[in-house]
Design an enzyme around this catalytic site. Sequence first.
Site, PDB file in Angstrom:
ATOM      1  CG  HIS A  67      -0.207  -0.055   2.532  1.00 11.86           C
ATOM      2  ND1 HIS A  67       0.148  -1.256   3.116  1.00 11.86           N
ATOM      3  CD2 HIS A  67       0.247   0.912   3.361  1.00 11.86           C
ATOM      4  CE1 HIS A  67       0.768  -1.020   4.246  1.00 11.86           C
ATOM      5  NE2 HIS A  67       0.853   0.289   4.416  1.00 11.86           N
ATOM      6  CB  CYS A 174       6.636  10.356  29.490  1.00 13.34           C
ATOM      7  SG  CYS A 174       6.515  11.949  28.652  1.00 13.34           S
TER       8      CYS A 174
END
Length: 626
Positions: A67, A174
Amino acid sequence: MRITDLLKLNSISLDAKVSDKKGAIDTLADLMEKGGNLSDKETYKKAVFAREESGTTGLGDGIATPHAKSSAVKEAGLAAMVIKDGIEFDSLDGQPARLFFMIAAPDTAADLHVEVLSRLATLIMDPEFKEALILAKSKEEFLKLIDTKEAGKFNAKPETTPTDGYRVLAVTACPTGIAHTFMAAESLEQHAKQMGIPFKVETNGSGGAKNTLTAKDIKNAECIIIAADKNVEMARFNGKPVIQTKVSNGINKAEELLNKAISGTVPIYNHTANTDSASFDSDESESVGRQIYKHLMNGVSHMLPFVIGGGILIALAFLFDVFDPANPSKFGSNTPLAAFFMGVGGASFGFMLPVLAGFIAMSIADRPGLAVGFVGGALANSGGSGFLGALLAGFAAGYIVLGLKKISSGLPQTLEGIKPVLIYPLLGVFFMGVLITFIINPPVAGINTWMMDTLKNMDPSSRILLGVIFGGMMAVDMGGPVNKAAYVIGTGALANGEFGVMASVMAGGMVPPLAIALCTTFFGNRFTESDRKSGITNYIMGLSFITEGAIPFAAADPLRVIPSCIIGSATAGALSMAFGCTLRAPHGGIFVVPTIGNPLMYLAAIAIGSVVGMILLAILKKPLTK
Protein backbone atom coordinates in the site's frame (compact mmCIF):
# COMPACT_ATOMS: atom_id res chain seq x y z
CA MET A 1 -17.06 3.54 3.78
CA ARG A 2 -17.13 -0.21 3.13
CA ILE A 3 -14.33 -2.27 1.66
CA THR A 4 -16.48 -3.16 -1.36
CA ASP A 5 -16.94 0.55 -2.12
CA LEU A 6 -13.21 0.70 -2.86
CA LEU A 7 -12.78 -2.64 -4.68
CA LYS A 8 -14.05 -2.86 -8.28
CA LEU A 9 -14.50 -5.97 -10.42
CA ASN A 10 -11.85 -4.88 -12.94
CA SER A 11 -9.33 -4.45 -10.09
CA ILE A 12 -9.48 -8.13 -9.13
CA SER A 13 -7.43 -11.02 -10.54
CA LEU A 14 -8.16 -14.53 -9.25
CA ASP A 15 -5.47 -16.49 -11.08
CA ALA A 16 -2.51 -14.17 -11.61
CA LYS A 17 0.69 -15.49 -13.20
CA VAL A 18 3.43 -13.81 -11.18
CA SER A 19 6.80 -15.18 -10.04
CA ASP A 20 8.28 -12.59 -7.68
CA LYS A 21 7.54 -9.65 -5.40
CA LYS A 22 8.27 -6.96 -8.00
CA GLY A 23 5.99 -8.67 -10.48
CA ALA A 24 3.23 -8.88 -7.88
CA ILE A 25 3.40 -5.15 -7.18
CA ASP A 26 3.53 -4.36 -10.92
CA THR A 27 0.44 -6.50 -11.56
CA LEU A 28 -1.48 -5.02 -8.63
CA ALA A 29 -0.62 -1.49 -9.79
CA ASP A 30 -1.97 -2.39 -13.26
CA LEU A 31 -5.20 -3.57 -11.62
CA MET A 32 -5.36 -0.38 -9.58
CA GLU A 33 -4.98 1.67 -12.76
CA LYS A 34 -7.80 -0.29 -14.43
CA GLY A 35 -10.04 0.75 -11.56
CA GLY A 36 -9.40 4.40 -12.45
CA ASN A 37 -7.73 5.23 -9.14
CA LEU A 38 -4.34 6.45 -10.39
CA SER A 39 -3.25 9.56 -12.25
CA ASP A 40 0.36 8.37 -12.54
CA LYS A 41 0.97 4.65 -12.11
CA GLU A 42 4.78 4.85 -12.06
CA THR A 43 4.81 7.51 -9.34
CA TYR A 44 2.40 5.44 -7.27
CA LYS A 45 4.54 2.30 -7.71
CA LYS A 46 7.58 4.21 -6.47
CA ALA A 47 5.65 5.05 -3.31
CA VAL A 48 4.69 1.38 -2.86
CA PHE A 49 8.28 0.20 -3.26
CA ALA A 50 9.42 2.91 -0.85
CA ARG A 51 6.89 1.62 1.68
CA GLU A 52 8.29 -1.90 1.28
CA GLU A 53 11.78 -0.56 1.98
CA SER A 54 10.63 0.75 5.35
CA GLY A 55 9.12 -2.63 6.28
CA THR A 56 7.52 -5.54 4.47
CA THR A 57 3.75 -5.62 4.03
CA GLY A 58 3.82 -9.41 3.89
CA LEU A 59 1.69 -10.03 6.99
CA GLY A 60 2.32 -13.76 7.09
CA ASP A 61 -0.07 -16.70 6.84
CA GLY A 62 -0.15 -16.27 3.06
CA ILE A 63 -1.36 -12.66 3.09
CA ALA A 64 0.26 -9.45 1.74
CA THR A 65 -1.09 -5.90 1.72
CA PRO A 66 1.21 -3.58 -0.29
CA HIS A 67 0.00 0.00 0.00
CA ALA A 68 0.96 3.65 -0.27
CA LYS A 69 -0.37 7.17 0.12
CA SER A 70 0.62 9.30 -2.87
CA SER A 71 -0.27 12.41 -4.84
CA ALA A 72 -0.52 10.07 -7.86
CA VAL A 73 -3.76 8.61 -6.42
CA LYS A 74 -6.91 10.30 -7.74
CA GLU A 75 -9.23 8.54 -5.29
CA ALA A 76 -8.81 5.85 -2.66
CA GLY A 77 -9.07 2.33 -4.01
CA LEU A 78 -8.24 -1.35 -3.62
CA ALA A 79 -6.90 -4.03 -5.92
CA ALA A 80 -6.98 -7.75 -5.10
CA MET A 81 -5.05 -10.70 -6.49
CA VAL A 82 -4.83 -14.42 -5.84
CA ILE A 83 -1.73 -16.48 -6.68
CA LYS A 84 -2.78 -20.00 -5.77
CA ASP A 85 0.74 -21.48 -5.64
CA GLY A 86 2.13 -18.48 -3.74
CA ILE A 87 5.31 -16.41 -4.20
CA GLU A 88 8.12 -15.17 -1.98
CA PHE A 89 7.13 -11.74 -0.57
CA ASP A 90 9.52 -11.24 2.40
CA SER A 91 6.61 -12.15 4.68
CA LEU A 92 7.05 -11.90 8.44
CA ASP A 93 6.69 -15.67 8.84
CA GLY A 94 8.88 -16.48 5.83
CA GLN A 95 6.02 -18.27 4.06
CA PRO A 96 4.84 -17.64 0.46
CA ALA A 97 2.05 -15.09 -0.05
CA ARG A 98 -1.10 -16.19 -1.90
CA LEU A 99 -3.72 -13.51 -1.20
CA PHE A 100 -2.92 -9.89 -2.01
CA PHE A 101 -4.74 -6.63 -1.36
CA MET A 102 -3.19 -3.39 -2.62
CA ILE A 103 -4.38 -0.11 -1.09
CA ALA A 104 -4.04 3.31 -2.69
CA ALA A 105 -4.87 6.53 -0.85
CA PRO A 106 -4.46 10.16 -1.91
CA ASP A 107 -1.91 12.06 0.17
CA THR A 108 -4.75 14.35 1.22
CA ALA A 109 -6.68 11.50 2.85
CA ALA A 110 -5.96 11.48 6.58
CA ASP A 111 -4.74 7.95 7.23
CA LEU A 112 -7.47 6.41 5.08
CA HIS A 113 -5.14 3.65 3.91
CA VAL A 114 -4.37 2.75 7.53
CA GLU A 115 -8.06 2.50 8.40
CA VAL A 116 -8.83 0.31 5.40
CA LEU A 117 -5.76 -1.83 6.01
CA SER A 118 -6.79 -2.39 9.62
CA ARG A 119 -10.30 -3.48 8.63
CA LEU A 120 -8.98 -5.76 5.89
CA ALA A 121 -6.42 -7.31 8.23
CA THR A 122 -9.13 -8.00 10.77
CA LEU A 123 -11.21 -9.88 8.22
CA ILE A 124 -8.56 -11.87 6.41
CA MET A 125 -6.88 -13.13 9.60
CA ASP A 126 -9.82 -15.55 9.78
CA PRO A 127 -8.24 -18.70 8.17
CA GLU A 128 -11.55 -20.02 6.80
CA PHE A 129 -12.45 -16.67 5.25
CA LYS A 130 -9.00 -16.31 3.72
CA GLU A 131 -9.22 -19.76 2.12
CA ALA A 132 -12.72 -18.97 0.84
CA LEU A 133 -11.38 -15.91 -0.95
CA ILE A 134 -8.49 -17.85 -2.48
CA LEU A 135 -10.90 -20.52 -3.77
CA ALA A 136 -13.53 -18.06 -5.06
CA LYS A 137 -14.74 -19.08 -8.52
CA SER A 138 -15.59 -15.60 -9.76
CA LYS A 139 -14.91 -11.96 -9.02
CA GLU A 140 -18.56 -11.51 -8.05
CA GLU A 141 -18.27 -14.32 -5.49
CA PHE A 142 -15.04 -12.75 -4.20
CA LEU A 143 -16.78 -9.41 -3.60
CA LYS A 144 -19.85 -11.03 -2.06
CA LEU A 145 -17.69 -12.96 0.43
CA ILE A 146 -16.03 -9.71 1.55
CA ASP A 147 -19.31 -7.82 1.79
CA THR A 148 -20.99 -10.53 3.85
CA LYS A 149 -18.02 -10.96 6.17
CA GLU A 150 -17.62 -7.21 6.72
CA ALA A 151 -21.31 -6.72 7.50
CA GLY A 152 -21.32 -9.59 9.96
CA LYS A 153 -18.08 -8.59 11.65
CA PHE A 154 -18.40 -4.84 12.00
CA ASN A 155 -22.13 -4.31 12.21
CA ALA A 156 -22.18 -6.55 15.28
CA LYS A 157 -19.81 -4.35 17.24
CA PRO A 158 -22.28 -1.68 18.42
CA GLU A 159 -24.43 -4.35 20.10
CA THR A 160 -21.65 -5.11 22.57
CA THR A 161 -20.71 -1.46 23.10
CA PRO A 162 -22.25 0.42 26.05
CA THR A 163 -24.72 3.06 24.90
CA ASP A 164 -23.48 5.58 27.47
CA GLY A 165 -19.87 6.47 28.16
CA TYR A 166 -16.58 5.07 26.93
CA ARG A 167 -15.78 1.38 26.86
CA VAL A 168 -12.04 1.80 27.55
CA LEU A 169 -10.21 4.67 29.24
CA ALA A 170 -6.49 5.41 29.37
CA VAL A 171 -4.01 7.67 31.11
CA THR A 172 -0.63 8.40 29.51
CA ALA A 173 2.29 10.06 31.28
CA CYS A 174 6.05 10.32 30.90
CA PRO A 175 8.60 12.05 33.17
CA THR A 176 8.97 15.24 31.14
CA GLY A 177 5.44 15.20 29.72
CA ILE A 178 6.55 16.54 26.35
CA ALA A 179 6.64 13.79 23.74
CA HIS A 180 5.99 10.21 24.93
CA THR A 181 2.82 11.22 26.75
CA PHE A 182 1.12 12.48 23.59
CA MET A 183 2.60 9.89 21.25
CA ALA A 184 1.14 7.10 23.41
CA ALA A 185 -2.21 8.86 23.59
CA GLU A 186 -2.35 9.27 19.81
CA SER A 187 -1.41 5.64 19.17
CA LEU A 188 -4.02 4.28 21.58
CA GLU A 189 -6.68 6.64 20.24
CA GLN A 190 -6.06 5.69 16.61
CA HIS A 191 -6.04 1.97 17.33
CA ALA A 192 -9.22 2.24 19.39
CA LYS A 193 -10.88 4.06 16.49
CA GLN A 194 -9.80 1.38 14.05
CA MET A 195 -11.08 -1.33 16.39
CA GLY A 196 -14.43 0.36 16.93
CA ILE A 197 -13.89 0.83 20.68
CA PRO A 198 -15.39 3.95 22.33
CA PHE A 199 -12.30 5.38 23.97
CA LYS A 200 -11.04 8.37 25.93
CA VAL A 201 -7.48 9.18 27.01
CA GLU A 202 -6.19 11.57 29.66
CA THR A 203 -2.72 13.02 29.07
CA ASN A 204 -0.60 13.97 32.07
CA GLY A 205 1.79 16.24 30.21
CA SER A 206 4.06 19.12 31.09
CA GLY A 207 1.09 21.50 31.13
CA GLY A 208 -0.90 19.32 33.54
CA ALA A 209 -3.65 16.79 32.96
CA LYS A 210 -5.72 17.31 29.81
CA ASN A 211 -8.96 15.62 28.78
CA THR A 212 -9.34 14.54 32.41
CA LEU A 213 -11.35 11.38 33.09
CA THR A 214 -14.55 12.14 34.97
CA ALA A 215 -16.22 10.05 37.66
CA LYS A 216 -18.94 9.15 35.16
CA ASP A 217 -16.35 8.08 32.57
CA ILE A 218 -14.68 5.80 35.10
CA LYS A 219 -17.96 4.34 36.36
CA ASN A 220 -19.10 3.32 32.87
CA ALA A 221 -15.75 2.02 31.57
CA GLU A 222 -14.94 -1.67 31.24
CA CYS A 223 -11.22 -1.17 31.81
CA ILE A 224 -8.58 1.52 32.32
CA ILE A 225 -5.11 1.41 30.70
CA ILE A 226 -2.34 3.27 32.57
CA ALA A 227 0.57 3.75 30.13
CA ALA A 228 2.97 5.76 32.27
CA ASP A 229 6.58 6.03 33.39
CA LYS A 230 5.62 8.03 36.45
CA ASN A 231 2.92 7.51 39.01
CA VAL A 232 -0.53 8.88 38.35
CA GLU A 233 -3.41 9.43 40.78
CA MET A 234 -4.87 5.94 41.19
CA ALA A 235 -7.45 6.14 43.98
CA ARG A 236 -10.18 7.10 41.49
CA PHE A 237 -9.84 3.70 39.78
CA ASN A 238 -10.56 1.66 42.90
CA GLY A 239 -12.78 -1.32 42.04
CA LYS A 240 -12.20 -1.13 38.25
CA PRO A 241 -10.12 -3.43 36.02
CA VAL A 242 -6.75 -1.70 35.47
CA ILE A 243 -3.80 -2.48 33.19
CA GLN A 244 -0.54 -0.73 34.06
CA THR A 245 2.33 -0.66 31.59
CA LYS A 246 5.19 1.46 30.27
CA VAL A 247 4.40 4.53 28.21
CA SER A 248 6.42 3.05 25.32
CA ASN A 249 3.98 0.12 25.18
CA GLY A 250 1.20 2.64 24.67
CA ILE A 251 3.07 3.69 21.53
CA ASN A 252 4.20 0.31 20.22
CA LYS A 253 1.66 -2.18 21.64
CA ALA A 254 -1.56 -0.20 21.53
CA GLU A 255 -3.64 -2.87 19.83
CA GLU A 256 -2.40 -5.57 22.21
CA LEU A 257 -3.33 -3.43 25.21
CA LEU A 258 -6.77 -2.62 23.85
CA ASN A 259 -7.50 -6.25 23.08
CA LYS A 260 -6.57 -7.18 26.63
CA ALA A 261 -8.71 -4.34 28.00
CA ILE A 262 -11.86 -5.70 26.33
CA SER A 263 -11.06 -9.37 27.03
CA GLY A 264 -12.83 -9.40 30.40
CA THR A 265 -9.79 -11.00 32.06
CA VAL A 266 -8.13 -7.91 33.59
CA PRO A 267 -8.00 -8.12 37.42
CA ILE A 268 -9.73 -5.54 39.60
CA TYR A 269 -7.56 -2.78 41.07
CA ASN A 270 -7.84 -2.35 44.84
CA HIS A 271 -6.51 0.95 46.08
CA THR A 272 -5.02 1.10 49.54
CA ALA A 273 -4.19 4.08 51.70
CA ASN A 274 -0.56 3.04 51.83
CA THR A 275 0.52 3.80 48.32
CA ASP A 276 -0.60 4.64 44.84
CA SER A 277 2.02 2.39 43.34
CA ALA A 278 1.31 -0.87 45.13
CA SER A 279 -1.60 -3.29 45.49
CA PHE A 280 -2.68 -3.25 41.86
CA ASP A 281 -2.38 -5.72 39.02
CA SER A 282 -0.13 -5.01 36.09
CA ASP A 283 0.19 -6.49 32.61
CA GLU A 284 3.84 -7.13 33.40
CA SER A 285 5.87 -7.86 36.52
CA GLU A 286 7.75 -4.79 37.67
CA SER A 287 11.36 -5.35 38.59
CA VAL A 288 12.97 -3.55 41.51
CA GLY A 289 14.91 -1.45 39.03
CA ARG A 290 11.74 -0.38 37.23
CA GLN A 291 10.07 0.58 40.51
CA ILE A 292 13.09 2.67 41.51
CA TYR A 293 13.08 4.32 38.08
CA LYS A 294 9.40 5.23 38.37
CA HIS A 295 9.83 6.75 41.83
CA LEU A 296 12.87 8.71 40.67
CA MET A 297 11.10 9.98 37.56
CA ASN A 298 8.14 11.10 39.66
CA GLY A 299 10.51 13.31 41.64
CA VAL A 300 12.36 14.55 38.56
CA SER A 301 9.14 15.45 36.68
CA HIS A 302 7.92 17.61 39.57
CA MET A 303 11.35 19.14 40.08
CA LEU A 304 11.89 20.25 36.46
CA PRO A 305 9.65 23.37 36.45
CA PHE A 306 11.52 24.76 39.49
CA VAL A 307 14.91 24.02 37.93
CA ILE A 308 14.03 25.34 34.48
CA GLY A 309 12.34 28.52 35.69
CA GLY A 310 14.95 29.25 38.33
CA GLY A 311 17.91 28.21 36.20
CA ILE A 312 16.96 30.45 33.28
CA LEU A 313 16.34 33.45 35.56
CA ILE A 314 19.72 32.94 37.25
CA ALA A 315 21.34 32.71 33.82
CA LEU A 316 19.65 35.98 32.85
CA ALA A 317 21.06 37.56 36.01
CA PHE A 318 24.58 36.86 34.75
CA LEU A 319 23.65 37.99 31.25
CA PHE A 320 22.42 41.41 32.39
CA ASP A 321 25.04 42.03 35.09
CA VAL A 322 28.30 43.95 34.96
CA PHE A 323 31.38 42.11 36.17
CA ASP A 324 33.27 43.81 38.99
CA PRO A 325 36.90 42.53 39.19
CA ALA A 326 37.17 43.87 42.73
CA ASN A 327 34.26 41.74 43.92
CA PRO A 328 33.89 38.71 41.64
CA SER A 329 31.74 36.79 44.14
CA LYS A 330 28.90 39.32 43.63
CA PHE A 331 28.73 38.73 39.87
CA GLY A 332 25.07 38.21 39.07
CA SER A 333 23.81 40.68 41.67
CA ASN A 334 25.64 43.93 40.98
CA THR A 335 22.88 45.74 39.07
CA PRO A 336 19.28 46.03 40.31
CA LEU A 337 17.92 44.08 37.33
CA ALA A 338 20.47 41.29 37.80
CA ALA A 339 19.80 41.19 41.54
CA PHE A 340 16.05 40.83 40.85
CA PHE A 341 16.58 37.90 38.46
CA MET A 342 19.05 36.31 40.88
CA GLY A 343 16.65 36.63 43.82
CA VAL A 344 13.61 35.20 42.05
CA GLY A 345 15.58 32.52 40.24
CA GLY A 346 17.42 31.57 43.39
CA ALA A 347 14.14 31.19 45.27
CA SER A 348 12.81 28.87 42.57
CA PHE A 349 16.07 26.95 42.37
CA GLY A 350 16.09 26.55 46.13
CA PHE A 351 13.00 24.35 45.95
CA MET A 352 14.72 21.92 43.61
CA LEU A 353 16.04 19.40 46.13
CA PRO A 354 13.09 19.47 48.57
CA VAL A 355 10.65 18.96 45.68
CA LEU A 356 12.77 16.14 44.23
CA ALA A 357 12.96 14.28 47.55
CA GLY A 358 9.36 15.06 48.49
CA PHE A 359 7.80 13.66 45.35
CA ILE A 360 10.04 10.58 45.32
CA ALA A 361 8.78 9.91 48.84
CA MET A 362 5.18 10.61 47.81
CA SER A 363 5.52 8.16 44.91
CA ILE A 364 6.55 5.47 47.40
CA ALA A 365 4.28 6.25 50.37
CA ASP A 366 1.50 8.48 49.01
CA ARG A 367 0.78 11.90 50.60
CA PRO A 368 2.19 11.14 54.09
CA GLY A 369 5.63 10.78 52.47
CA LEU A 370 5.59 14.26 50.94
CA ALA A 371 6.40 16.32 54.06
CA VAL A 372 9.05 13.89 55.26
CA GLY A 373 10.71 13.93 51.84
CA PHE A 374 10.61 17.74 51.64
CA VAL A 375 12.39 18.01 54.99
CA GLY A 376 14.97 15.44 53.90
CA GLY A 377 15.66 17.34 50.66
CA ALA A 378 16.01 20.64 52.52
CA LEU A 379 18.44 19.11 55.03
CA ALA A 380 20.45 17.56 52.19
CA ASN A 381 20.66 20.99 50.58
CA SER A 382 21.81 22.76 53.73
CA GLY A 383 24.05 19.90 54.82
CA GLY A 384 26.16 19.82 51.67
CA SER A 385 25.11 16.44 50.28
CA GLY A 386 23.21 18.19 47.49
CA PHE A 387 21.50 16.32 44.67
CA LEU A 388 22.77 12.87 45.60
CA GLY A 389 21.79 13.37 49.23
CA ALA A 390 18.30 14.52 48.20
CA LEU A 391 17.87 11.39 46.07
CA LEU A 392 18.76 9.17 49.02
CA ALA A 393 16.59 11.26 51.34
CA GLY A 394 13.58 10.88 49.03
CA PHE A 395 13.78 7.10 48.96
CA ALA A 396 14.57 6.92 52.68
CA ALA A 397 11.59 9.16 53.52
CA GLY A 398 9.24 7.01 51.49
CA TYR A 399 10.27 3.80 53.18
CA ILE A 400 10.35 5.41 56.64
CA VAL A 401 6.70 6.35 56.20
CA LEU A 402 5.82 2.89 54.87
CA GLY A 403 7.48 1.45 57.96
CA LEU A 404 5.51 3.76 60.22
CA LYS A 405 2.29 2.75 58.48
CA LYS A 406 3.04 -0.90 59.06
CA ILE A 407 3.98 -0.39 62.71
CA SER A 408 0.92 1.74 63.43
CA SER A 409 -1.50 -0.60 61.63
CA GLY A 410 -2.17 -2.34 64.95
CA LEU A 411 -3.34 0.81 66.72
CA PRO A 412 -7.03 1.14 67.64
CA GLN A 413 -9.39 2.27 64.89
CA THR A 414 -10.21 5.39 66.94
CA LEU A 415 -6.66 6.65 66.32
CA GLU A 416 -6.89 6.24 62.54
CA GLY A 417 -7.62 9.93 61.99
CA ILE A 418 -4.51 11.19 63.80
CA LYS A 419 -2.04 9.02 61.89
CA PRO A 420 -1.64 11.27 58.81
CA VAL A 421 -1.73 14.54 60.80
CA LEU A 422 0.40 13.59 63.81
CA ILE A 423 2.08 10.18 63.85
CA TYR A 424 3.44 10.06 60.30
CA PRO A 425 4.72 13.66 60.07
CA LEU A 426 6.07 13.84 63.62
CA LEU A 427 7.92 10.53 63.73
CA GLY A 428 8.73 10.63 60.02
CA VAL A 429 10.39 14.05 60.18
CA PHE A 430 12.24 13.05 63.37
CA PHE A 431 13.68 9.85 61.92
CA MET A 432 14.43 11.63 58.63
CA GLY A 433 16.36 14.33 60.54
CA VAL A 434 18.43 11.75 62.40
CA LEU A 435 19.14 9.77 59.23
CA ILE A 436 20.08 12.70 57.01
CA THR A 437 22.10 14.58 59.65
CA PHE A 438 24.18 11.73 61.04
CA ILE A 439 24.22 9.04 58.34
CA ILE A 440 23.61 10.51 54.87
CA ASN A 441 25.06 14.02 54.92
CA PRO A 442 28.61 13.39 56.26
CA PRO A 443 29.78 10.79 53.71
CA VAL A 444 27.69 12.04 50.78
CA ALA A 445 28.83 15.66 51.30
CA GLY A 446 32.42 14.41 51.16
CA ILE A 447 31.75 12.40 48.01
CA ASN A 448 29.95 15.35 46.50
CA THR A 449 32.82 17.73 47.20
CA TRP A 450 35.32 15.25 45.78
CA MET A 451 33.30 14.77 42.58
CA MET A 452 32.88 18.50 41.95
CA ASP A 453 36.53 19.20 42.66
CA THR A 454 37.52 16.38 40.34
CA LEU A 455 35.30 17.70 37.55
CA LYS A 456 36.58 21.26 37.92
CA ASN A 457 40.23 20.18 38.03
CA MET A 458 40.09 17.66 35.19
CA ASP A 459 42.47 18.21 32.32
CA PRO A 460 40.78 19.09 29.02
CA SER A 461 41.12 15.61 27.51
CA SER A 462 39.32 14.02 30.46
CA ARG A 463 36.49 16.53 30.27
CA ILE A 464 36.14 15.82 26.56
CA LEU A 465 35.75 12.12 27.40
CA LEU A 466 32.97 13.04 29.82
CA GLY A 467 31.32 15.00 27.03
CA VAL A 468 31.51 11.96 24.76
CA ILE A 469 29.88 9.75 27.42
CA PHE A 470 27.08 12.07 28.49
CA GLY A 471 26.35 13.36 25.00
CA GLY A 472 26.22 9.82 23.60
CA MET A 473 23.98 8.59 26.43
CA MET A 474 21.32 11.09 25.39
CA ALA A 475 20.90 9.28 22.05
CA VAL A 476 20.97 5.68 23.25
CA ASP A 477 17.24 5.41 23.95
CA MET A 478 16.08 8.99 23.26
CA GLY A 479 14.00 9.64 26.33
CA GLY A 480 14.35 6.26 28.00
CA PRO A 481 16.27 5.27 31.15
CA VAL A 482 19.78 5.82 29.72
CA ASN A 483 18.82 9.23 28.38
CA LYS A 484 17.19 10.16 31.70
CA ALA A 485 20.23 8.92 33.66
CA ALA A 486 22.48 11.34 31.75
CA TYR A 487 19.95 14.14 32.26
CA VAL A 488 19.68 13.49 36.01
CA ILE A 489 23.49 13.54 36.32
CA GLY A 490 23.58 16.82 34.39
CA THR A 491 20.98 18.48 36.63
CA GLY A 492 22.80 17.13 39.69
CA ALA A 493 26.05 18.70 38.55
CA LEU A 494 24.16 21.91 37.80
CA ALA A 495 22.78 22.03 41.32
CA ASN A 496 26.31 21.74 42.65
CA GLY A 497 27.73 24.55 40.55
CA GLU A 498 29.25 22.53 37.68
CA PHE A 499 27.78 23.76 34.38
CA GLY A 500 29.83 21.97 31.71
CA VAL A 501 28.16 18.57 32.06
CA MET A 502 24.69 20.04 31.58
CA ALA A 503 25.87 21.80 28.43
CA SER A 504 27.11 18.49 26.99
CA VAL A 505 23.87 16.74 27.96
CA MET A 506 21.65 19.28 26.20
CA ALA A 507 23.88 19.39 23.12
CA GLY A 508 23.77 15.59 22.89
CA GLY A 509 19.99 15.59 23.32
CA MET A 510 19.41 18.12 20.54
CA VAL A 511 21.41 16.21 17.91
CA PRO A 512 19.24 13.12 17.11
CA PRO A 513 16.17 15.00 15.80
CA LEU A 514 18.38 17.53 14.01
CA ALA A 515 20.52 14.82 12.36
CA ILE A 516 17.40 13.04 11.11
CA ALA A 517 15.82 16.29 9.90
CA LEU A 518 18.98 17.20 7.97
CA CYS A 519 19.19 13.71 6.46
CA THR A 520 15.57 13.79 5.27
CA THR A 521 16.27 17.19 3.68
CA PHE A 522 19.62 16.58 1.98
CA PHE A 523 19.35 12.81 1.40
CA GLY A 524 15.64 12.58 0.77
CA ASN A 525 15.97 9.59 -1.56
CA ARG A 526 16.63 7.45 1.54
CA PHE A 527 13.18 8.22 2.97
CA THR A 528 9.54 7.89 2.04
CA GLU A 529 7.44 10.93 1.28
CA SER A 530 5.78 10.60 4.68
CA ASP A 531 9.18 10.43 6.42
CA ARG A 532 10.36 13.56 4.65
CA LYS A 533 7.31 15.44 5.86
CA SER A 534 7.88 14.20 9.41
CA GLY A 535 11.53 15.18 9.16
CA ILE A 536 10.57 18.86 8.94
CA THR A 537 9.01 18.75 12.42
CA ASN A 538 12.26 17.30 13.76
CA TYR A 539 13.98 20.63 13.16
CA ILE A 540 11.63 22.16 15.71
CA MET A 541 11.94 19.20 18.09
CA GLY A 542 15.73 19.23 17.97
CA LEU A 543 16.09 22.99 18.39
CA SER A 544 13.71 22.75 21.37
CA PHE A 545 15.75 19.94 23.02
CA ILE A 546 13.03 17.31 22.55
CA THR A 547 15.12 14.22 21.78
CA GLU A 548 11.97 12.11 21.53
CA GLY A 549 11.29 13.54 18.08
CA ALA A 550 13.75 10.98 16.71
CA ILE A 551 11.89 7.99 18.19
CA PRO A 552 9.63 7.14 15.20
CA PHE A 553 12.67 6.99 12.90
CA ALA A 554 14.72 5.01 15.43
CA ALA A 555 11.88 2.54 15.96
CA ALA A 556 11.49 1.98 12.21
CA ASP A 557 15.22 1.51 11.52
CA PRO A 558 17.12 1.11 14.83
CA LEU A 559 20.28 -0.52 13.45
CA ARG A 560 21.03 2.52 11.28
CA VAL A 561 19.44 5.44 13.10
CA ILE A 562 20.57 4.79 16.68
CA PRO A 563 24.34 4.31 16.02
CA SER A 564 24.38 7.38 13.77
CA CYS A 565 22.67 9.49 16.41
CA ILE A 566 24.87 8.21 19.25
CA ILE A 567 28.05 9.15 17.37
CA GLY A 568 26.62 12.54 16.40
CA SER A 569 25.50 13.26 19.98
CA ALA A 570 28.83 12.13 21.43
CA THR A 571 30.60 14.45 18.99
CA ALA A 572 28.47 17.40 20.08
CA GLY A 573 29.00 16.60 23.77
CA ALA A 574 32.77 16.32 23.31
CA LEU A 575 33.01 19.60 21.38
CA SER A 576 30.88 21.39 23.97
CA MET A 577 33.39 20.35 26.64
CA ALA A 578 36.36 21.14 24.39
CA PHE A 579 35.03 24.66 23.73
CA GLY A 580 34.44 25.25 27.46
CA CYS A 581 30.70 25.81 27.05
CA THR A 582 28.54 26.11 30.16
CA LEU A 583 24.79 25.90 30.71
CA ARG A 584 22.95 27.07 33.81
CA ALA A 585 19.45 26.11 32.59
CA PRO A 586 18.60 22.40 32.25
CA HIS A 587 16.26 22.85 29.29
CA GLY A 588 15.23 25.26 26.58
CA GLY A 589 17.34 24.41 23.51
CA ILE A 590 18.13 27.43 21.33
CA PHE A 591 15.82 29.60 23.43
CA VAL A 592 18.42 29.78 26.20
CA VAL A 593 21.47 30.22 23.97
CA PRO A 594 22.00 33.85 25.12
CA THR A 595 22.54 32.55 28.65
CA ILE A 596 25.10 29.89 27.61
CA GLY A 597 28.78 30.33 28.19
CA ASN A 598 30.58 30.59 24.81
CA PRO A 599 27.29 30.45 22.86
CA LEU A 600 28.67 30.64 19.33
CA MET A 601 30.93 27.64 19.81
CA TYR A 602 28.08 25.83 21.56
CA LEU A 603 25.94 26.26 18.45
CA ALA A 604 28.91 25.10 16.39
CA ALA A 605 29.21 21.95 18.53
CA ILE A 606 25.54 21.13 17.99
CA ALA A 607 25.76 21.86 14.25
CA ILE A 608 28.87 19.70 13.80
CA GLY A 609 27.37 16.82 15.80
CA SER A 610 24.15 17.02 13.76
CA VAL A 611 26.06 16.98 10.46
CA VAL A 612 28.15 14.00 11.63
CA GLY A 613 24.95 12.14 12.53
CA MET A 614 23.39 13.08 9.18
CA ILE A 615 26.39 11.86 7.16
CA LEU A 616 26.60 8.54 9.01
CA LEU A 617 22.87 7.96 8.58
CA ALA A 618 23.08 8.78 4.89
CA ILE A 619 25.93 6.28 4.49
CA LEU A 620 24.13 3.53 6.37
CA LYS A 621 20.73 4.03 4.72
CA LYS A 622 20.67 3.17 1.04
CA PRO A 623 18.47 4.97 -1.50
CA LEU A 624 14.99 3.47 -1.68
CA THR A 625 14.16 1.15 -4.55
CA LYS A 626 12.58 3.05 -7.42
